[in-house]
Design an enzyme around this catalytic site. Structure first.
Site, PDB file in Angstrom:
ATOM      1  CD  GLN A  78       1.721  -7.311 -12.095  1.00 31.23           C
ATOM      2  OE1 GLN A  78       2.509  -6.414 -12.381  1.00 31.23           O
ATOM      3  NE2 GLN A  78       2.015  -8.590 -12.241  1.00 31.23           N
ATOM      4  CG  LEU A 109       4.875  -7.141   0.940  1.00 27.20           C
ATOM      5  CD1 LEU A 109       5.194  -5.760   1.506  1.00 27.20           C
ATOM      6  CD2 LEU A 109       5.469  -8.210   1.838  1.00 27.20           C
ATOM      7  CB  SER A 110      -1.264 -10.435   1.123  1.00 26.33           C
ATOM      8  OG  SER A 110      -2.560 -10.670   1.622  1.00 26.33           O
ATOM      9  CG  ASP A 160      -5.551  -8.241  -4.972  1.00 27.35           C
ATOM     10  OD1 ASP A 160      -5.663  -9.409  -4.580  1.00 27.35           O
ATOM     11  OD2 ASP A 160      -5.225  -7.308  -4.219  1.00 27.35           O
ATOM     12  NE  ARG A 190      -8.306 -12.352   3.664  1.00 30.60           N
ATOM     13  CZ  ARG A 190      -8.943 -11.718   2.664  1.00 30.60           C
ATOM     14  NH1 ARG A 190      -8.280 -11.373   1.576  1.00 30.60           N
ATOM     15  NH2 ARG A 190     -10.229 -11.426   2.768  1.00 30.60           N
ATOM     16  CD  GLN A 192     -13.826  -6.339  -1.345  1.00 29.51           C
ATOM     17  OE1 GLN A 192     -14.131  -5.188  -1.577  1.00 29.51           O
ATOM     18  NE2 GLN A 192     -12.598  -6.784  -1.598  1.00 29.51           N
ATOM     19  CG  HIS A 204      -1.872  -1.101   1.303  1.00 31.10           C
ATOM     20  ND1 HIS A 204      -1.769  -2.116   2.221  1.00 31.10           N
ATOM     21  CD2 HIS A 204      -2.978  -1.373   0.567  1.00 31.10           C
ATOM     22  CE1 HIS A 204      -2.763  -2.967   2.047  1.00 31.10           C
ATOM     23  NE2 HIS A 204      -3.512  -2.546   1.052  1.00 31.10           N
ATOM     24  CB  VAL A 206       5.551  -4.417  -2.608  1.00 26.46           C
ATOM     25  CG1 VAL A 206       6.713  -4.334  -1.627  1.00 26.46           C
ATOM     26  CG2 VAL A 206       5.395  -3.088  -3.360  1.00 26.46           C
TER      27      VAL A 206
HETATM   28  O1  PAF Z   1      -7.962  -4.583  -3.040  1.00 21.35           O
HETATM   29  C1  PAF Z   1      -8.653  -4.212  -2.071  1.00 21.35           C
HETATM   30  O2  PAF Z   1      -8.145  -3.911  -0.991  1.00 21.35           O
HETATM   31  C2  PAF Z   1     -10.167  -4.141  -2.213  1.00 21.35           C
HETATM   32  O3  PAF Z   1     -10.647  -5.158  -3.017  1.00 21.35           O
HETATM   33  C3  PAF Z   1     -10.671  -2.774  -2.701  1.00 21.35           C
HETATM   34  C4  PAF Z   1     -10.173  -2.463  -4.098  1.00 21.35           C
HETATM   35  C5  PAF Z   1     -10.198  -1.689  -1.737  1.00 21.35           C
HETATM   36  C6  PAF Z   1     -12.186  -2.764  -2.728  1.00 21.35           C
HETATM   37  O4  PAF Z   1     -12.720  -2.998  -1.474  1.00 21.35           O
END
Ligand code: PAF
Length: 284
Positions: free
Chosen positions: A148, A184-185, A150, A187, A61, A37, A176
């Site tokens: 990228q 990196l994630s 996701d 989770r 989602q 991020h 990254v």
């Molecule tokens: O990638 C994410 O963190 C989420 O899917 C997003 C794009 C913020 C939508 O909730």
């Protein structure tokens, strides 16, 4: 840095800046911010006059058996990171600010949502498309930044913007990774130390796919096998999917003749890891 929680305050702020000709960049997130991020924020900072980070854990989602309730929400640390990176507005709306009483219109993602993550997480991409459209409406950015990591989401958001003429430029930034290659994630913090040691094998498998292509292997099935062999070296990993795909349609490529994307997902305990690599023929 301003923290905005209501839809009215957000639109008032962004409309005022728009009138002054300020270019607004949006980094949409669900919080639990990490260096991935951070890189999106930095990219936004470089190319926009004002940077908004949205932080909203979007229930639409998550599937009924997914981790919505448990999703990490370290608000103070997230706000500190945003402050450190010179973010102008942290938009952290309440549920009602995004989905007010009476809310009923949603976006249905099309064919791009059918395979891969969409097939395993029914409704996930409709939820993503709906909230992204909402965030674009509330923040009215000229530019929005996605990772990228996701990949399917990033392709789908670009389609959404084009199909609904949302007038936002979508910038997709490189994944990254940790030193061992793990993408990196948010989770990743759920991984036990032993799982953390196994997690980079997904990236290694994708790299094996890339090496196969660069060495001249062109049949999708052969490339799949090269990737699967790497996953099989670690019994902790359960293969979900590995595929060689067209980067625009996300359909599997029986034969690689141009740029391809390698998509992968594995299960590791209760977690799912996803990753991808783009392979350009004749390029890097
Ligand atoms: O990638 C994410 O963190 C989420 O899917 C997003 C794009 C913020 C939508 O909730």
């Amino acid at each position: 840095m301003r923290i905005i929680r209501s839809a009215t305050a957000m639109t008032a702020w962004s409309r005022k800046l728009q009138r002054e000709g300020v270019v607004i960049g949006l980094v949409p997130t669900m919080g639990a911010l990490h260096d991935g991020h951070r890189s999106l924020i930095r990219k936004a900072r470089l190319s926009c006059d004002a940077v908004v980070v949205s932080l909203f854990v979007n229930p639409a989602q998550f599937g009924p058996k997914e981790d919505f309730a448990r999703y990490p929400r370290p608000f103070k640390a997230d706000a500190a990171l945003c402050r450190e990176e010179g973010v102008d507005v942290l938009f952290a709306p309440s549920h009602e600010a995004v989905y007010p009483p009476g809310f009923q219109t949603t976006v249905s993602a099309g064919a791009l949502a059918r395979r891969w993550e969409g097939a395993r997480r029914p409704g996930h991409f409709d939820g993503v498309a709906t909230v992204v459209a909402k965030l674009f409406g509330l923040v009215t950015p000229q530019v929005a930044f996605f990772g990228q990591k996701d990949f399917q989401q990033s392709v789908l958001v670009q389609r959404l913007v084009e199909d609904l003429n949302l007038g936002v430029r979508v910038v997709v930034c490189p994944t990254v990774r940790g030193e061992d290659g793990l993408a990196l994630s948010s989770r990743n913090r759920y991984l036990t130390p032993a799982q953390r040691r196994s997690a980079p094998v997904l990236h290694e498998a994708l790299q094996a796919g890339r090496t196969a292509i660069l060495r001249g292997i062109r049949f999708g099935a052969q490339i799949d096998r090269a990737m699967q062999k790497v996953i099989q070296t670690d019994p902790k990993l359960r293969l979900d999917y590995l595929a060689v795909c067209d980067p625009e349609t996300l359909e599997p490529l029986p034969r690689v003749t141009k740029t391809a994307v390698l998509l992968g997902a594995v299960r590791l305990g209760r977690l799912r890891l996803i990753d991808n690599l783009i392979v350009r023929l004749g390029g890097k």
